[in-house]
Design a protein around this motif. Sequence first.
Motif, PDB file in Angstrom:
ATOM      1  N   TYR A 299      -2.024  14.946  -6.167  1.00 39.74           N
ATOM      2  CA  TYR A 299      -0.643  14.483  -6.220  1.00 39.74           C
ATOM      3  C   TYR A 299      -0.347  13.616  -4.997  1.00 39.74           C
TER       4      TYR A 299
ATOM      5  N   VAL B 104      -1.899  10.283  -5.427  1.00 39.24           N
ATOM      6  CA  VAL B 104      -1.170   9.437  -6.384  1.00 39.24           C
ATOM      7  C   VAL B 104       0.091   8.894  -5.727  1.00 39.24           C
ATOM      8  N   VAL B 105       0.826   9.754  -4.960  1.00 38.57           N
ATOM      9  CA  VAL B 105       2.051   9.317  -4.280  1.00 38.57           C
ATOM     10  C   VAL B 105       1.709   8.237  -3.246  1.00 38.57           C
TER      11      VAL B 105
ATOM     12  N   LYS C  20       1.036   5.078  -5.068  1.00 35.81           N
ATOM     13  CA  LYS C  20       2.275   4.462  -5.541  1.00 35.81           C
ATOM     14  C   LYS C  20       2.988   3.761  -4.379  1.00 35.81           C
ATOM     15  N   GLU C  21       3.011   4.416  -3.201  1.00 35.39           N
ATOM     16  CA  GLU C  21       3.669   3.822  -2.035  1.00 35.39           C
ATOM     17  C   GLU C  21       2.941   2.542  -1.597  1.00 35.39           C
TER      18      GLU C  21
ATOM     19  N   ILE D  40       1.181   0.609  -3.564  1.00 36.42           N
ATOM     20  CA  ILE D  40       1.435  -0.402  -4.592  1.00 36.42           C
ATOM     21  C   ILE D  40       2.822  -1.000  -4.373  1.00 36.42           C
ATOM     22  N   ALA D  41       3.849  -0.100  -4.104  1.00 36.54           N
ATOM     23  CA  ALA D  41       5.208  -0.581  -3.883  1.00 36.54           C
ATOM     24  C   ALA D  41       5.262  -1.469  -2.638  1.00 36.54           C
TER      25      ALA D  41
ATOM     26  N   LYS E 225       3.669  -4.714  -3.420  1.00 35.70           N
ATOM     27  CA  LYS E 225       4.551  -5.495  -4.285  1.00 35.70           C
ATOM     28  C   LYS E 225       5.668  -6.124  -3.459  1.00 35.70           C
TER      29      LYS E 225
END
Length: 195
Positions: A25, A28-29, A32-33, A35-36, A39
């Motif tokens: 988990y 994955v977090v 995601k961070e 990727i954000a 971005k």
Amino acid sequence: MSTDVSEAIKAIKEMATMIDPDEDYLTVVAAKEMIASAKESRKKELESAHANLKALSKILDAARVSSSRPRSVLSAEDHAATLNTFDTSRLSLAKAISDMEGLVASKEAELASLKENVRQLEDCDPAAEHKRELDGTALRLKIFQGMGFRPVTTEDGHVSKILIASISGDVHSVDVDKRSTGYELSKTLWSTALS
């Protein structure tokens, strides 16, 4: 098939000890961070590139306008013709200036010569110069000789007689007597000359 399922269950159980859902988990977090963040970073780069593109586009438009020939400026052919006209005019003016400088130099030399003549004329006394050049006695003698009277002198320089060429072409001799007056001698000389 039961062997396959039992083996799969056994493999899952063995793997269950290796799989930690909390760690997965967190991974994955974190992904995601990342990727954000990537971005957001790409979005900022894109906005910056877009702003740079707008600025460069304005610069390009300004360069395009400044590089185009304004209507008030002559064309390249007209400009070359104008330059040729100016060059021709410059050469003719240079020749005229050179000619005028030569004329000025000759006139300055003439002026200097005339000034020297004026100075010489101001320094000279014509009467004294004439008097110096002419001897009055010699001049009178020359005039008398032109009229036909030629004095004959003695060794000491005194006139002893006068030879006279008369109008008739004869030559007469008149003795100069110291006792006679100038009037009598003159009358004798003229009467003999007119005979």
